[in-house]
Design an enzyme around this catalytic site. Sequence first.
Site, PDB file in Angstrom:
ATOM      1  CB  CYS A 138     -18.457 -14.347  44.329  1.00  0.00           C
ATOM      2  SG  CYS A 138     -19.940 -15.158  43.712  1.00  0.00           S
ATOM      3  CB  CYS A 141     -21.615 -13.291  45.613  1.00  0.00           C
ATOM      4  SG  CYS A 141     -21.174 -14.974  45.514  1.00  0.00           S
ATOM      5  CG  ASP A 142     -20.154  -9.445  46.352  1.00  0.00           C
ATOM      6  OD1 ASP A 142     -20.921 -10.044  47.006  1.00  0.00           O
ATOM      7  OD2 ASP A 142     -18.911  -9.867  46.314  1.00  0.00           O
TER       8      ASP A 142
END
Length: 340
Positions: A138, A141-142
């Site tokens: 993701c 997300c990261d």
Amino acid sequence: MASERQFDVVIVGAGPAGMTAALYTGRAMLKTVVLERGEPGGELLNTEYLDDVIGFPKILGRDLAEKFAAHAQTFGAEFQQFVNVQSVRKLEDGSFETRTDLGDVYRSPVVIATAGGTPLKLGIPGEFEYAGRGVSYCAICDANFFKAQTIVVVGGGDAACEEADYLTRFASKVYLVHRRDSFRASAVVQKHVFENPKIEVVWNTVAEEVLGEPGVGMTGLRVQNVVTGERKTMDVTGLFVFIGFRPNTGIIDGHFAHDEMGYVKTDDAMMTSIPGLFAAGDLRSQLTRQVTTACGDATTAAIAADKYIKGLREAGDGASKAARAGEALESAHVRAGGYA
């Protein structure tokens, strides 16, 4: 011994969506059970740190999962862990039968499906060991954890190309590794990749092994050219895998409206095309899949489910199934139809 139990709401999946739904149905004094194939948390358990959940500038995924579960349980939701749901089936009387692999049966007028989805894995050595420590599925997300680093994206579709382009906002260099000599992505998406000076495309190449050091994280990626057979090690500290994502909708017994990728379609109350079956989180057709959007979906689903159940109760046992469903839908302010 197999058992049969009755609940107001059965929630399938204990990720952020499932736990949020349990919080709200519990607050509504609905008898709720959450069925989870592992520990509560879902993909949070595969995430090292999160920095995009409001109120938590930086938190371990496992810590956030524990907070979610504890909060949901304060309102009475029952959690059943390590339970594999085999099927969710609507019966002729309009109720649902949720059956597990142990033969246990949970009956309820409402089911909220929050089973999420599963990113497809490469299945190479080191991928599991360094998931959340360099390996990610993701970008949104990261990405923030890879500022000024050299990373690699594996894939050749729209998702891989779009996320590679997005990751250049953070990383200093992005290698885009694809096993073929052309992308499957749409022309406009490819154009963005080829025009981005921070992206280098590596054609005809597959990932073979994630390298790393315990306590440090990922330190490199071993790859092979499928045409020449040449092997080399890429000096990268991050690997983003975008080779596909499978929604966990196989448990739903019966036809339901879905998009071309198999994600469940819902209306604005999170009701699926099967009355009484709601969906929230990663298995739902939507623009983006984040912890915060999963929680928002689940809040709506739980409140709508409460209204749906009240509608059924007000209709009375003597009403026909069609009449009960119609009154419940009206009570919940859910449109009939609209599932193109």
